[in-house]
Design a protein around this motif. Structure first.
Motif, PDB file in Angstrom:
ATOM      1  N   ARG A  65       0.803  -1.218   0.090  1.00 48.76           N
ATOM      2  CA  ARG A  65      -0.035  -0.084   0.023  1.00 48.76           C
ATOM      3  C   ARG A  65       0.795   1.175   0.072  1.00 48.76           C
ATOM      4  O   ARG A  65       0.609   2.288  -0.856  1.00 48.76           O
ATOM      5  N   ARG A  80      -7.632  -5.763   3.270  1.00 44.79           N
ATOM      6  CA  ARG A  80      -8.008  -4.624   4.280  1.00 44.79           C
ATOM      7  C   ARG A  80      -8.842  -4.669   5.450  1.00 44.79           C
ATOM      8  O   ARG A  80      -8.638  -3.934   6.479  1.00 44.79           O
ATOM      9  N   LYS A  82      -8.242  -3.657   9.168  1.00 40.74           N
ATOM     10  CA  LYS A  82      -8.776  -2.636  10.152  1.00 40.74           C
ATOM     11  C   LYS A  82      -9.258  -3.057  11.539  1.00 40.74           C
ATOM     12  O   LYS A  82      -9.227  -2.398  12.319  1.00 40.74           O
TER      13      LYS A  82
END
Length: 774
Positions: A643, A764, A768
């Motif tokens: 990322r 993701r 999170k």
């Protein structure tokens, strides 16, 4: 879906919209991932405590409770913070006063026997550290299993009665043959009596009010293995191979766990209190078969956790992967969302297995009669051909020759890349325009047993004393020379694989060990080297099996694994400079490895991406933690590094390859590439594994699925995957194919290609839910 009134407010807040059309033995709740599983369990625990502040709790040991423990403490410590108030409101924890754990009664579920209670790998130590101290419980309110305090014959210690830590339960049923056996027989009956008293103490408390447990690979809960009597109580008992394989990591190898008995509460102990909240929690696709058996098959002693069917408040809390084989979730997969070729492939492949019938022999009536294939849009004569074409296309993609690629192959542990991709890597390595880098992201020292380390150190000391480590005579060796010629250590070893000279192979290993010890301890002469080796041997000999060694010995063990990894890829001409050892800092050997953080664990990967500039990145694709927790933590760190890298350059052409190996497998419908594996490729992988991974040949830490080397389990997996695909394509597709490569196929390797966006999306949600680790 309408919320089921039998669920509590916390549980209702986690219910999803998957229709529940199929009857199950025990109600269940499904969450997205492993961290959220811990959150749900912690919130339900606190909800129960609010209503039962003096209740009896029994909580699990091992790695599965990691996020349960984290979330319980995090919520309590931040009860009035804005974020936790919002979290409590969202999940139905609406009462104002913070629950108090101080007056709860605690019951330890199980323990190895015998084991020193002071050892960090004893469950006694675990529950004291994480529950009694960690949760602030009162020690006087705890029923604990302390091997040192269980009375034995003549008041002796277990070291005196069972000097080799072996307890022969046959003595329950036969006469003692000598004074030692007489002492042991009397002691076993005293242990049995202690277990009965322990059981009675639990019942005197009214039984367990809140039970939380994991589920083992054979379906066991606590140490109630497959076949346990549903009316069983606390007892001293033996275990089975699956359980021993899982316990090997705790005890320092299966050689030890095979010999160690356990004390465990029984299935009736768990269900004695009919009002008990009893929860089994499980994460990852590898647990899916056990979950399906427990929830959908008739309750049986073959499925120990099915005893929860007798409890109104019995529950299963599971991740999406663990729910993957439940009928409700299979139904939802096919009946919700857009239809895809993947769904068609999966439905037809499942039907071929169910009917044990080749796809070409399936009739249209077969397709229309099946509950899932009948859902295929435009069902007709071409449907089967579409699946054949789909699988054939994956094989063509898998055998496509690549050129001018820069591969960055990553593994959480040493041997992961080899077990997951080696035949395919070997195939592509024949094109010299391709460049290969291999990066193992953790030290992996826990896979090196004390016995193995001592043998290598003893051999090394012997070679030094005989003057056979000639590099020690170089004048600059202790200043600079020890850093040089590491490729020579690799060549020295492999050339003596070819010549069959075991002594010279051992000397090659000793050369590398000398370099490593000189580097780690900054040694300045041969005398210091010999002294240090002797001290290391003494320190390791004085530690117990499974003990986490001091940091430098940890690193030394890890360096053995690093040398082994270099040996594997040197089989294919790869230099040591292209084999990278990141040793990410979150991996410490503690029961709960730390969460990855940016500076320590992400930046090193990012720097390698910048330096190597790969066009292909491979990784162990385990977003739910089906395998060791290291897998998904490494996945988080790689995802964050990618990322960050994407902020610096265009990654639209980068390919991400997700592989699996011995911890869990892909379905052929889920992957993009299928690679044919020949007998020669199997032999190459097995020989390179056996020749290189010296510390793993004895399989001290095996898979619960196979009692042997991981290389054999990988081969077994490839063979099974071929059988599934043969039902679609037919056997003649392979043995009568125009391509010699396809004719030589005796196994199939699967992997999934993703673009960067798809990969980051899959990672993701996990990232999170780890509370902003980065």
């Amino acid at each position: 879906m309408e919320k089921n009134r039998t669920f509590t407010p916390v549980e209702q807040s986690f219910l999803n919209d998957v229709p529940r059309n199929n009857k199950v033995n025990v109600p269940y709740i499904v969450v997205d991932n492993f961290p959220n599983l811990g959150m749900l369990t912690a919130l339900r625990f606190l909800e129960w405590i609010h209503d039962n502040p003096t209740g009896v709790i029994s909580l699990p040991t091992g790695k599965t409770p990691e996020y349960f423990i984290f979330w319980t403490k995090h919520i309590l410590e931040n009860w009035e913070s804005e974020s936790i108030i919002e979290l409590r409101k969202k999940h139905g924890l609406l009462f104002e006063g913070k629950p108090s754990l101080a007056d709860l009664h605690f019951v330890q579920i199980d323990e190895f026997y015998p084991i020193q209670s002071s050892q960090a790998n004893s469950f006694y130590h675990y529950v004291n550290k994480y529950y009694i101290e960690g949760f602030g419980l009162k020690r006087e309110n705890a029923l604990l299993i302390n091997s040192n305090e269980i009375p034995l014959a003549e008041g002796k210690s277990f070291e005196e009665v069972f000097p080799d830590n072996k307890v022969n339960l046959e003595l329950r049923y036969r006469e003692a043959l000598n004074p030692t056996e007489k002492l042991q027989k009397e002691s076993i009956f005293l242990i049995d009596n202690w277990c009965s008293e322990y059981e009675q103490k639990i019942r005197n408390l009214g039984g367990i009010g809140f039970f939380l447990g994991g589920i083992g690979p054979d379906g066991h809960i606590a140490f109630n293995i497959k076949g346990s009597d549903p009316y069983s109580t606390t007892r001293l008992t033996s275990t089975n191979f699956e359980t021993q394989a899982v316990a090997a990591g705790d005890l320092g190898g299966i050689e030890i766990s095979k010999e160690r008995l356990v004390i465990t509460i029984g299935l009736e102990t768990i269900t004695y209190n009919k009002n008990a909240v009893a929860i089994i929690f499980a994460a990852g696709e590898a647990k899916a078969p056990m979950i399906k058996n427990a929830l959908e098959l008739p309750p049986s002693n073959l499925y120990p956790s099915s005893v929860l069917a007798g409890l109104p408040n019995g529950r299963f809390y599971i991740t999406l992967g663990a729910a993957g084989m439940l009928s409700d979730y299979i139904d939802d997969y096919y009946r919700s969302g857009k239809w895809s070729q993947e769904k068609t492939d999966k439905a037809v492949m499942f039907l071929t297995r169910k009917l044990n019938k080749y796809a070409e022999h399936l009739t249209l009536d077969n397709l229309k009669e099946d509950q899932y294939t009948r859902l295929i849009p435009n069902l007709g004569e071409y449907t089967i051909q579409s699946v054949i074409d789909s699988i054939n296309g994956k094989i063509k993609k898998g055998t496509e020759r690549l050129s001018s690629e820069v591969f960055y192959h990553t593994g959480p542990h040493h041997d992961d890349i080899s077990l997951g991709l080696l035949p395919y890597i070997h195939y592509q390595s024949r094109n010299e325009t391709n460049v290969f880098h291999y990066s193992v992201l953790t030290s992996g020292f826990t896979a090196v047993t004390n016995t193995f380390l001592i043998k290598i150190l003893t051999d090394t000391l012997s070679f030094i004393q005989k003057g056979e480590i000639e590099m020690l005579q170089y004048p600059d060796f202790f200043e600079e020379g020890y850093k040089n010629k590491k490729d020579k250590d690799v060549y020295h070893y492999l050339i003596n694989i070819a010549s069959g000279n075991a002594s010279e192979r051992s000397r090659a290993v000793s050369h590398r060990m000398v370099r490593n010890i000189v580097e780690l301890w900054s040694l300045k002469n041969r005398t210091d080297l010999e002294t240090r080796i002797t001290e290391i041997i003494k320190a390791v000999n004085s530690s117990y099996d499974g003990q986490n060694p001091e940091p430098k010995i940890q690193t030394l063990k890890g360096m053995i694994r690093e040398y082994e990894e270099e040996l594997v890829w040197a089989h294919f001409g790869v230099r040591t400079k292209n084999v990278h050892h990141l040793r990410l800092g979150f991996y410490t050997g503690a029961i709960f490895t730390e969460k990855p953080n940016r500076e320590r664990d992400v930046i090193p990967i990012l720097e390698q991406l910048r330096q190597i500039n790969p066009t292909v990145i491979s990784l162990a694709f385990d977003p739910e933690g089906s395998g060791p927790d290291t897998h998904y933590k490494v996945l988080q760190a790689i995802a964050e590094a990618v990322r960050e890298w994407g902020k610096e350059k265009d990654l639209s052409t980068i390919k991400i390859w997700g592989y699996r190996n011995v911890w869990y497998q892909f379905n052929a419908a889920d992957v993009t590439h299928i690679f044919p594996v020949s007998l020669n490729a199997m032999s190459t992988m097995d020989e390179s594994f056996t020749n290189s991974y010296m510390s793993q040949v004895d399989a001290s830490f095996p898979s619960y699925r196979y009692d042997g080397k991981f290389s054999h389990l990988s081969i077994q997996t490839w063979v099974e995957q071929l059988k599934d695909v043969q039902l679609v394509l037919g056997k003649p597709y392979f043995y009568d194919h125009e391509s010699p490569r396809l004719r030589a196929t005796h196994g199939l390797l699967f992997f999934k290609e993703m673009d960067v966006e798809e990969f980051l999306k899959s990672a993701r949600e996990l990232e999170k839910s780890t509370e902003g680790a980065f």
